[in-house]
Design a protein around this motif. Sequence first.
Motif, PDB file in Angstrom:
ATOM      1  N   ARG A 106       0.828  -1.202   0.000  1.00 19.24           N
ATOM      2  CA  ARG A 106       0.000   0.000   0.000  1.00 19.24           C
ATOM      3  C   ARG A 106       0.863   1.253   0.000  1.00 19.24           C
ATOM      4  N   LEU A 107       0.342   2.297  -0.622  1.00 22.66           N
ATOM      5  CA  LEU A 107       0.988   3.605  -0.580  1.00 22.66           C
ATOM      6  C   LEU A 107       0.130   4.648   0.120  1.00 22.66           C
ATOM      7  N   ASP A 108      -1.159   4.354   0.245  1.00 22.18           N
ATOM      8  CA  ASP A 108      -2.090   5.379   0.711  1.00 22.18           C
ATOM      9  C   ASP A 108      -1.889   5.776   2.160  1.00 22.18           C
ATOM     10  N   ARG A 109      -1.184   4.956   2.957  1.00 22.71           N
ATOM     11  CA  ARG A 109      -0.975   5.309   4.369  1.00 22.71           C
ATOM     12  C   ARG A 109       0.332   6.079   4.589  1.00 22.71           C
ATOM     13  N   LEU A 110       1.078   6.308   3.516  1.00 23.11           N
ATOM     14  CA  LEU A 110       2.307   7.082   3.627  1.00 23.11           C
ATOM     15  C   LEU A 110       2.001   8.569   3.458  1.00 23.11           C
ATOM     16  N   ALA A 111       2.810   9.401   4.105  1.00 25.48           N
ATOM     17  CA  ALA A 111       2.668  10.845   3.926  1.00 25.48           C
ATOM     18  C   ALA A 111       2.884  11.183   2.453  1.00 25.48           C
ATOM     19  N   LEU A 112       2.202  12.216   1.977  1.00 22.10           N
ATOM     20  CA  LEU A 112       2.224  12.558   0.555  1.00 22.10           C
ATOM     21  C   LEU A 112       3.642  12.721  -0.010  1.00 22.10           C
ATOM     22  N   PRO A 113       4.550  13.430   0.657  1.00 18.52           N
ATOM     23  CA  PRO A 113       5.897  13.580   0.082  1.00 18.52           C
ATOM     24  C   PRO A 113       6.603  12.240  -0.111  1.00 18.52           C
ATOM     25  N   LEU A 114       6.456  11.323   0.854  1.00 16.37           N
ATOM     26  CA  LEU A 114       7.094  10.016   0.742  1.00 16.37           C
ATOM     27  C   LEU A 114       6.436   9.200  -0.358  1.00 16.37           C
ATOM     28  N   ARG A 115       5.112   9.256  -0.426  1.00 19.74           N
ATOM     29  CA  ARG A 115       4.398   8.527  -1.478  1.00 19.74           C
ATOM     30  C   ARG A 115       4.827   9.023  -2.860  1.00 19.74           C
TER      31      ARG A 115
END
Length: 236
Positions: A106-115
Amino acid sequence: MIPSPEFPGSVPRHVALIMDGNGRWATARGLRRLEGHRAGLEKVSEVVLGMAEAGVEFVTLFSFSTENWKRPRDEVAGILKLLAEALERTAGELDDRNVSIRHLGRLDRLALPLRQGVERVVTRTAANTGAVASFAFDYGGRAEIVEAARRVVTDKIDAHSIDETVFGKYLHTSGLPDVDLLVRTGGEKRLSNFLLWQSAYAELYFTDTLWPDFGREEASKALAEYAKRQRRFGGL
């Protein structure tokens, strides 16, 4: 695929690694656990490139599981910060050696800059034609299978047309071959919810070496052990 001269026997096409032991490595040295995670991240490029040089085409690393969110909040925050710091450096080292990078999980639980950083390095290396390095971050094997089943239902696939090939296309690893060799560092002897579907016929290799100490030499030992084993499928 040309066999590595160092390993004249069978070379695994796909090696998966469970990177375990960072915290214990740091504790044994009187350091904060976070320093163990930092040391572990610094080993990633070395191991991936060592595997690639030996003839391994696909390397998948288990770096953060869905269960890891339950760790102490400050440790999780520290791991995410370290990942953000190491992302571009590691991607640059792998990109320079023609390695393409994939993300599993999953990527959706990462902060936007990290994603956005993860998406950026995946796009940046997509055209590379060397080995494929997949990073399983916020990944869990059971969750992957459940999600795949949901997508099959959503796509209204006829039940009679569903087989392993069809189902496999709905997994995060779609397009990757099954795991030939699964390596776990740190002394534990379990899969810990990692690539459960893909490792059905994988050879298992467990080592007491903690991940920050697992470099090219230890990787060579794992590949040499694999080369000694006689692969059998479909029976005992």
